[in-house]
Motif scaffolding. Structure first.
Motif, PDB file in Angstrom:
ATOM      1  N   UNK A  54      -2.218   4.020   4.481  1.00  0.00           N
ATOM      2  CA  UNK A  54      -1.158   3.036   4.727  1.00  0.00           C
ATOM      3  C   UNK A  54      -1.288   2.467   6.141  1.00  0.00           C
ATOM      4  N   UNK A  55      -1.561   3.339   7.107  1.00  0.00           N
ATOM      5  CA  UNK A  55      -1.738   2.879   8.487  1.00  0.00           C
ATOM      6  C   UNK A  55      -2.882   1.880   8.573  1.00  0.00           C
ATOM      7  N   UNK A  56      -3.984   2.188   7.903  1.00  0.00           N
ATOM      8  CA  UNK A  56      -5.131   1.285   7.918  1.00  0.00           C
ATOM      9  C   UNK A  56      -4.800  -0.028   7.218  1.00  0.00           C
ATOM     10  N   UNK A  57      -4.030   0.036   6.143  1.00  0.00           N
ATOM     11  CA  UNK A  57      -3.657  -1.180   5.419  1.00  0.00           C
ATOM     12  C   UNK A  57      -2.843  -2.115   6.309  1.00  0.00           C
ATOM     13  N   UNK A  58      -1.890  -1.569   7.042  1.00  0.00           N
ATOM     14  CA  UNK A  58      -1.109  -2.416   7.956  1.00  0.00           C
ATOM     15  C   UNK A  58      -2.007  -3.030   9.028  1.00  0.00           C
TER      16      UNK A  58
ATOM     17  N   UNK B  39       0.833  -1.206   0.000  1.00  0.00           N
ATOM     18  CA  UNK B  39       0.000   0.000   0.000  1.00  0.00           C
ATOM     19  C   UNK B  39       0.866   1.253   0.000  1.00  0.00           C
ATOM     20  N   UNK B  40       1.991   1.205   0.712  1.00  0.00           N
ATOM     21  CA  UNK B  40       2.892   2.364   0.748  1.00  0.00           C
ATOM     22  C   UNK B  40       3.585   2.574  -0.592  1.00  0.00           C
TER      23      UNK B  40
ATOM     24  N   UNK C 228      -3.710   7.164  -1.097  1.00  0.00           N
ATOM     25  CA  UNK C 228      -4.346   6.906   0.195  1.00  0.00           C
ATOM     26  C   UNK C 228      -3.657   7.627   1.346  1.00  0.00           C
ATOM     27  N   UNK C 229      -2.421   8.098   1.146  1.00  0.00           N
ATOM     28  CA  UNK C 229      -1.724   8.861   2.171  1.00  0.00           C
ATOM     29  C   UNK C 229      -1.339   8.040   3.391  1.00  0.00           C
TER      30      UNK C 229
END
Length: 245
Positions: free
Chosen positions: A46-50, A24-25, A41-42
């Motif tokens: 990325x935080x949500x993806x992890x 995602x990053x 997505x900013x």
């Protein structure tokens, strides 16, 4: 269940974490459409993806291996007397191989982009000049150690036999999301030595490999302290926490 099956589950779970989170990053954090409209997505995405990779990964393999997906988690659970010492090394090896394999697949994908000239930082973790926000070594070390401490504390607490059953992956996933919201600008967020190892091997310029020591020692330190502290504050003879039963 035998160690081969459990280690295989750790390989797959860690692969998913690195592929989904770092992917995602790499692909989606900053993205411009053909007409130059910003659609990335900013940091929040990325935080949500992890968080989602951990949440789904733990639900998928937690009943097989415990769903560590992180050498620091394995160490913290061992120190907290919640994991057998004989299985620590096989788990860590499987996690590292899973992370490297995921990073290799990401490299193959990103290298197929038209005009590809290099991988850039490849979602690798860094400090000093390679910190996204320019944070110095000490700041990055403290952030990684403290955040890993609380990550392990949440894991140990939510998987305690007195905690509500079935909700641990949700709490762990949300915790990792919060950790990323805090620390992406500081270190690009590790709290996971395997996650740091995979992308570091493919980051352009080779700068990430000499900085890996921080993203192994700080998470391990935080995890060890969490294991000791949780064991101390949650004694075996302590009464169940109110509302858990």
């Amino acid at each position: 269940m035998n160690i081969t099956k459990r280690a295989s589950a750790e390989f797959l779970g860690t692969f998913w974490l690195v592929f989904g989170g770092c992917g995602s990053a790499i692909f989606a954090a900053t993205f411009l459409t053909p007409d130059k409209y910003p659609a990335g997505i900013g940091f929040m995405g990325v935080a949500l993806a992890f968080g989602l990779t951990v949440l789904t990964g733990v639900y998928a393999v937690g009943h097989i291996s415990g769903g560590h997906l992180n050498p620091a988690v394995t160490i913290g659970l061992w120190v907290g007397k919640r994991f057998e010492g004989r299985d620590v090394i096989p788990y860590i090896i499987a996690q590292c191989i899973g992370a490297i394999a995921a990073a290799a697949v990401l490299y193959v994908i990103v290298s197929g982009k038209s005009g590809f000239t290099g991988t850039g930082n490849f979602a690798a973790n860094g400090f000093g000049d390679h910190s996204p926000g320019g944070y110095a070594l000490l700041s990055c070390f403290i952030a990684e150690a403290v955040l890993t401490f609380f990550f392990l504390f949440v894991i140990l607490g939510t998987t305690d036999g007195r905690a509500p059953v079935g909700f641990a992956p949700l709490a762990i996933g949300f915790c990792l999301t919060l950790i990323h919201l805090i620390s992406i600008p500081i270190t690009n967020t590790s709290v996971n030595p395997a996650r740091s190892l995979g992308p570091a091997l493919f980051a352009q310029g080779g700068w990430a490999i000499p900085q890996l020591w921080l993203f192994w020692t700080a998470p391990f330190l935080g995890a060890i302290i969490a294991g000791i502290v949780y064991a101390a504050v949650s004694r075996a003879d302590a009464p169940p926490i109110a509302g858990n039963h």
